[in-house]
Design a protein around this motif. Structure first.
Motif, mmCIF file in Angstrom:
data_model
loop_
_atom_site.group_PDB
_atom_site.id
_atom_site.type_symbol
_atom_site.label_atom_id
_atom_site.label_comp_id
_atom_site.label_asym_id
_atom_site.label_seq_id
_atom_site.Cartn_x
_atom_site.Cartn_y
_atom_site.Cartn_z
ATOM 1 N N ARG A 109 0.822 -1.212 0.000
ATOM 2 C CA ARG A 109 0.000 0.000 0.000
ATOM 3 C C ARG A 109 0.858 1.265 0.000
ATOM 4 N NH1 ARG A 109 -2.965 0.054 5.101
ATOM 5 N NH2 ARG A 109 -4.241 1.682 4.164
ATOM 6 N N ASN A 162 3.266 3.074 2.653
ATOM 7 C CA ASN A 162 3.165 4.053 3.742
ATOM 8 C C ASN A 162 4.255 5.098 3.517
ATOM 9 O OD1 ASN A 162 3.673 3.801 7.365
ATOM 10 N ND2 ASN A 162 2.834 5.454 6.126
ATOM 11 N N GLU A 181 -4.033 7.528 8.119
ATOM 12 C CA GLU A 181 -4.644 6.492 8.938
ATOM 13 C C GLU A 181 -4.061 6.505 10.350
ATOM 14 O OE1 GLU A 181 -4.496 2.712 6.966
ATOM 15 O OE2 GLU A 181 -5.708 3.400 5.266
ATOM 16 N N PHE A 210 -1.032 7.038 3.254
ATOM 17 C CA PHE A 210 -1.097 6.093 2.133
ATOM 18 C C PHE A 210 -1.784 6.753 0.944
ATOM 19 C CE2 PHE A 210 -1.200 3.525 5.988
ATOM 20 C CZ PHE A 210 -0.347 2.479 5.706
ATOM 21 N N GLN A 235 -4.823 7.044 -1.489
ATOM 22 C CA GLN A 235 -6.223 6.685 -1.267
ATOM 23 C C GLN A 235 -6.575 5.368 -1.946
ATOM 24 O OE1 GLN A 235 -9.078 9.758 -2.169
ATOM 25 N NE2 GLN A 235 -8.085 11.264 -0.840
ATOM 26 N N SER A 236 -5.889 5.053 -3.008
ATOM 27 C CA SER A 236 -6.156 3.822 -3.758
ATOM 28 C C SER A 236 -5.618 2.573 -3.064
ATOM 29 C CB SER A 236 -5.508 3.911 -5.137
ATOM 30 O OG SER A 236 -4.091 3.984 -5.003
ATOM 31 N N ASP A 237 -4.756 2.766 -2.029
ATOM 32 C CA ASP A 237 -4.068 1.651 -1.366
ATOM 33 C C ASP A 237 -3.159 0.896 -2.330
ATOM 34 O OD1 ASP A 237 -5.007 2.028 1.239
ATOM 35 O OD2 ASP A 237 -6.838 0.885 0.856
ATOM 36 N N ARG A 238 -2.656 1.582 -3.352
ATOM 37 C CA ARG A 238 -1.793 0.947 -4.346
ATOM 38 C C ARG A 238 -0.433 1.643 -4.392
ATOM 39 N NH1 ARG A 238 -2.819 1.613 -9.258
ATOM 40 N NH2 ARG A 238 -2.114 -0.396 -10.093
#
Length: 420
Positions: A48, A50, A97, A103, A105-108
């Motif tokens: 993701r 960080n 978070e 991160f 927003q897409s977690d990618r």
């Protein structure tokens, strides 16, 4: 291409250094041994990414136990707020978070890498796939880089090769050899943010057990608590892993002369008195059942045989036969399972490397080498490392930016900087 500046390494620090230098008008050549840039970025934060921590600069320094003071200038000039603004300008929406972790927003993680690659291309950075083998040096200054497939002349080189963790991403320690050849002292690389091997066979018997919302304390030989936090951990065949353990490992830096114990509280939300009342209720409600069934209401099934053994209560003991003393022992175990740590896992399994180029030999305001003219160093190749939470990538971004801007400025002035 005749480059003004060569950046060795296409990770976080190298990409930021190349982009920063190019934005100042320098002709930049980025050497990366892998087919793709940012291989390690793909696996950070469980894929993701960080990328920083949404906190003031001072907190970054406080969360950097290894040479945090060295970073004062770099973090102040390019703090987390600026890093976040930088990536949002590149078109990557971000979110914050728990614990300030930032991160996409897409977690990618791929979105961060794609944005950097597009920005590098737009800035005119030439990206060449080649492994840098050595620096070309003459009269105390760099004159270029010798690669596996070619030689690249330049009077300014930024070394951003990373450490030795995750060798499959291309982190093999080459940068240490190049820095050493340029006159730098290298502190022996050690693993940090790494799983821990435990003594005995308890962990092997609980292999695969994932524990959430537990509290961990790390104690030294003299019972000094050096780490205390709540979260998740994973029990493996060799010992302990997971987010809590990686964080704890960063505080365990002296296995040569110190011994460490990890103490696990399975029920941190309950004090001992409240937990005892719950246990009494469970025992009273099912007086004729084997205690194994009572334990399964309090802990995961994989943990039950260990709780039974450590508390000295046989699993086929009837609930109404559990004595007050046995109940006390069980409570003590639920609140404090102690595991003696044998050693950290190998460097190849670490998230980051502790050790590297001695920071007293690098100018903290420019990242310029004090040993060799025209050489700059940034990122994990330096002897600087932090706890988990996005702080290590913040270090990569801000030292990379500092190095890139300073190298471009030196090129504009037509001189070779020594980091005095």
């Amino acid at each position: 291409m005749k480059a003004d500046i060569i950046v060795i390494g296409g990770g976080a620090a190298g990409c930021m250094a190349a982009l920063s230098a190019a934005e100042e008008g320098a002709k930049v050549l980025l050497l990366e041994r892998n087919q793709k840039l940012g291989r390690k970025l793909y696996i950070t934060g469980k894929g993701r990414c960080n990328l920083t921590n949404n906190c003031p600069p001072q907190q970054v320094l406080e969360q950097t136990p290894r040479n945090g003071r060295f970073l004062h200038s770099a973090v102040t000039k390019f703090p987390p707020s600026e890093v976040m603004a930088f990536f949002e300008r590149l078109g990557v929406p971000l979110k914050t978070e728990r614990g300030g972790r930032v991160f996409p927003q897409s977690d990618r993680a791929a979105d961060i890498i794609d944005a950097l690659l597009l920005a590098l291309r737009r800035a005119g950075v030439s990206i060449v796939q080649d492994r840098a083998m050595s620096l070309l040096l003459d009269a105390g200054a760099v004159t270029g880089v010798r690669g596996e497939y070619g030689t690249y002349p330049a009077r300014t080189v930024i070394l951003a090769t990373g450490g030795m963790s995750y060798p499959l991403t291309g982190a093999t320690g080459d940068g240490y050899d190049m820095a050493r050849a340029a006159g730098h002292s290298i502190l022996p690389p050690k693993p940090s943010l790494v799983p821990l091997g435990a003594k005995g066979d308890i962990c092997a018997r609980m292999q695969g057990l994932s524990l959430r919302n537990v509290a961990v304390r790390v104690k030294t030989r003299k019972n000094k608590v050096i780490f205390s936090e709540q979260g998740e951990l994973l029990v493996t065949h060799f010992g302990l892993s997971g987010p809590l353990i990686l964080s704890a490992s960063a505080h365990m830096r002296d296995f040569e002369t110190e011994t460490y114990r990890v103490c696990i509280d399975l029920k941190p939300a309950l004090d001992e008195q409240t937990l005892e009342q719950r246990l009494l209720r469970e025992l009273a409600a099912q007086p004729n059942r084997n205690v194994v069934h009572i334990l399964e209401t309090l802990a995961p099934r994989l943990l039950v045989p260990v709780l039974s053994e450590l508390s000295g209560i046989a699993q086929d003991t009837k609930a109404n036969m559990v004595t007050k003393e046995a109940r006390r022992r069980l409570l003590a175990v639920l609140k404090n399972i102690e595991l003696e740590i044998a050693e950290p896992r190998p460097l190849e399994e670490a998230v980051i490397t502790s050790g590297g180029v001695q920071v007293t030999e690098v100018n903290p305001g420019t990242m310029a080498s004090k040993k060799t003219g025209g050489l700059y160093l940034c990122g994990e190749v330096l002897d600087v490392d932090a706890y988990t939470g996005g702080y290590n990538l913040q270090i990569a971004w801000c030292t990379g930016r500092t190095a890139g801007l300073a190298a471009a400025k030196a090129e504009k002035n037509g001189g070779t900087e020594h980091g005095v």
